[in-house]
Structure formats: structure tokens, C-alpha cells
Write an enzyme that holds these catalytic residues in place. Sequence first.
Site, PDB file in Angstrom:
ATOM      1  N   ASP A 111       0.914  -1.257   0.035  1.00 67.18           N
ATOM      2  CA  ASP A 111      -0.041  -0.338  -0.216  1.00 67.18           C
ATOM      3  C   ASP A 111       0.894   1.149   0.295  1.00 67.18           C
ATOM      4  O   ASP A 111       1.589   1.307   0.947  1.00 67.18           O
ATOM      5  CB  ASP A 111      -0.594   0.078   1.229  1.00 67.18           C
TER       6      ASP A 111
ATOM      7  N   ASN B  19      -2.274  12.811  -4.533  1.00 68.81           N
ATOM      8  CA  ASN B  19      -3.694  13.523  -5.036  1.00 68.81           C
ATOM      9  C   ASN B  19      -3.543  14.733  -4.857  1.00 68.81           C
ATOM     10  O   ASN B  19      -3.549  15.766  -5.713  1.00 68.81           O
ATOM     11  CB  ASN B  19      -4.704  12.854  -4.477  1.00 68.81           C
TER      12      ASN B  19
ATOM     13  N   GLU C 108      -4.913   2.386  -3.592  1.00 71.78           N
ATOM     14  CA  GLU C 108      -3.447   2.334  -3.713  1.00 71.78           C
ATOM     15  C   GLU C 108      -3.014   1.117  -3.078  1.00 71.78           C
ATOM     16  O   GLU C 108      -1.586   1.212  -2.244  1.00 71.78           O
ATOM     17  CB  GLU C 108      -3.178   3.689  -3.623  1.00 71.78           C
TER      18      GLU C 108
END
Length: 375
Positions: free
Chosen positions: A248, A256, A291
Site C-alpha cells: 500500500d 493527490n 493504491e
Amino acid sequence: MMVSVAILTMSGATLWLTRAQSSEGLNLWGGGLLVYALALPVLTLRPMIPVNFSIIVGNSLFSLSIGLMLWGYYRFLERRPNLWLTLGPVFLTAICMWLFLDRLGMRVMLNGLIAGTQTLVLAAIMYRHRQLTPGHGYQLLLCGCLMSTLICYARFLAVFSGAVSSPTSDGAQLLQTVSFIGALSAAMLDAVGFIGMIKERADARNRTLAMFDELTGIANRRAIRDEFARRSSEARRHRRSLSVLMIDIDHFKEVNDTYGHPAGDRVLKTVAHLIGSRLRAQDALGRYGGEEFLVVLPNTPQEAGALLAEDLCQCIAATPIDLGDGISIHISASIGVAGVPLNDTKHSEDIIRASDDALYRAKKLGRNRVEEGIL
Ligand SMILES: Nc1nc2c(ncn2[C@@H]2O[C@H](COP(=O)(O)OP(=O)(O)OP(=O)(O)O)[C@@H](O)[C@H]2O)c(=O)[nH]1
């Protein structure tokens, strides 16, 4: 006339299908059938239409119909058509027919030779690109083309060898009947084959879409779960070890929020590539969540899986990711490892859960690290 009506119906049906879906060359193919259907009455209704017109236009239309089919096939392949191959024979036919207006035998031979070579070229091009069109549609189409080639060359040979000397002989009648029935059968094979090819390609595209993650190009969640289930049952059956890594990206939301969603997408693609480049051929990688990535390592005990995880962790942290516009960032990832040793009969879901728990611990313990799960 009946053959013409049958081919006209086929062409109408083929063209009708192009209204419902993107044509992929089917409109040209259907157009080819339509021209073929028009060529037959022009050739056969000779007493009702001028003979010279019938000979030159009828035979040229016949040649044009094959050219349009070849063009349709190029369009299907998404390639530029070779105009010499598609339209050149039409002009050649027109000239030959005009030169030999009063020599029937010569016209039949030349027409058979040109049209037979056209369908043979179409078959050869299809054979050359067979990797792009594997399936039953291609096979039908190839059969149809080769059948047309045989009929055309048979017409040439029948006249050339002297087996058919007069247009009213029994041999000529037989040749004509065989030609029409063969041409109709070939046209049917061609049309069904071409539509089959389009359907098979659409099915293959849908299968790919259903299995792969569009952004990263690796297996999607469903596909990697299926792969994991298959590999873990194999490992159980053959009493082999198996490990999984749950990876992860750390603080991905910040990427983002700071650089925008497209930059986040770029990070995901780079990380997927980094992980994939360090796996063996038998390993499997998939995007498990936003992710989050899942790696399945067959024949790998947990200790070996943990070593690979450490290597991946360092590699991800050390690799600068180029976001464009001169911006480059470093990110890190946390990894949970879980594995089953030889002879273990744990349920597949337990392995995934253990790797997830280990990942959760890695996050809790500060991220950018590897934790091993306990089964
Ligand atoms: N750019 C991009 N972002 C995605 C995609 N899928 C999920 N995300 C984002 O991934 C982020 C995941 O955030 P969190 O679950 O809070 O995780 P995190 O920020 O990485 O925090 P930790 O995992 O705790 O380190 C969310 O902002 C999602 O919008 C995607 O396909 N592209």
C-alpha cells in the site's frame, strides 16, 4: 438471378448490422457483396442490356466487389488499404474485357485469372495477419476466399485446356452452374466469417477489459483474486509453499491533494511498473484497491517473500517519480507479507487476511516498512 437475390439479401443484412455497431470494415464488406449482387444481373441479363456494357461493366463490378472486400479487411485491421491491390484489378478487368469484346474464351480466362488472383491475394493477406485474427471467423473467411479462388481458376483452366469449347456445350452449362453455386456458398462463408471475426475481436476486448486494470495495465482485483485462488489451491495440492505481499502506497491522498489526480495516477503506474519489474515470470501482480497492490508468489516461503518485500520497499522509496513539468517526488510503501509453508492447509482467505493485518501493523509502526503476518 436467384443467386443475385440471395447475395443482395446477405449484403442488406450485413449493411444493416453496421447501423447497430461501429462498422470496422463491415460496411465496405457489405458494399462489396452489394456490388457483387449487382454484377450478376448485369452479366446475365445480356439480351435486355447492351452486350458491350454487360461485358465490361458486369465483369468490372465483379472485380470491384472483391476489391471492396479487401478494402473492408484492411479497415478491419485498422491499416491503410493498398489502392493498387484493391482498385488496380478493376481497371485491368475493364481494359481486358474491352480488348477482347468479341472473344468469349479469352474473356472467361482473363476474368478467371484476375478475380482468382484477387481472392488469392486476399487469402494471403489474411494468412499473413492471422495472429491478429485468431478464431473461427478467420477460418471461415479464409475458406470462402480459397473457394472463390478455386472456382475462378477452374473457369480459367476449363477454357484453357479446351474442356469447354462452346458456350452452349454441356461442359459450359455445368461450369456455369458450379460457378454460381460455388460463388454463393463462398459469399455466405465470407459474410459469416467476417461478422464472426468482428464478434470474436469484440469478445476478446471485453475479456481483456474485464480482467485488467485500465490505469496500470496489470490484473484488476477480480483477476488477481482468481489468480491467487488458483495458485493457492495448486500449492495445497502439490504441498508447495506460497506467499503473498499486500503493498500500500503511504500517504497517497497527500499526493493527490498536493499535485492533483493525474499526478496520483502517474505514481500508481510507476509503482505498478516498479513492482512488476522485480517479479519472476511465475509471480502474479494485481491492483487490489485504490493504491493497494497484491503480489502472489508461488513456491515461496514467507521468509523469501519478506526478503523480496524489503527489496521492493527500498526500491519504491529510492526511485524518484517524475510527475512532469520538472516535478519529481519520492514516495514510500508499506508491505504486509504472509505465507504458507509446505504441508499447510490454511484456507486461502486466511492468507490474504494475515497479509492485510501485517500491512495494517506496518502502517501503525510508521510506514515505509515490511511486517510479516501470523497465520
Ligand atoms: N489518483 C488516483 N487516486 C486514487 C485512485 N484510487 C484511489 N485513489 C486515492 O487514493 C487515496 C487513498 O487514501 P487513503 O486511503 O487515505 O490512504 P493514504 O493517503 O495512502 O494513507 P495511508 O494508506 O494511511 O498511508 C484517496 O485519496 C483516493 O482518492 C486512482 O485510481 N487514482
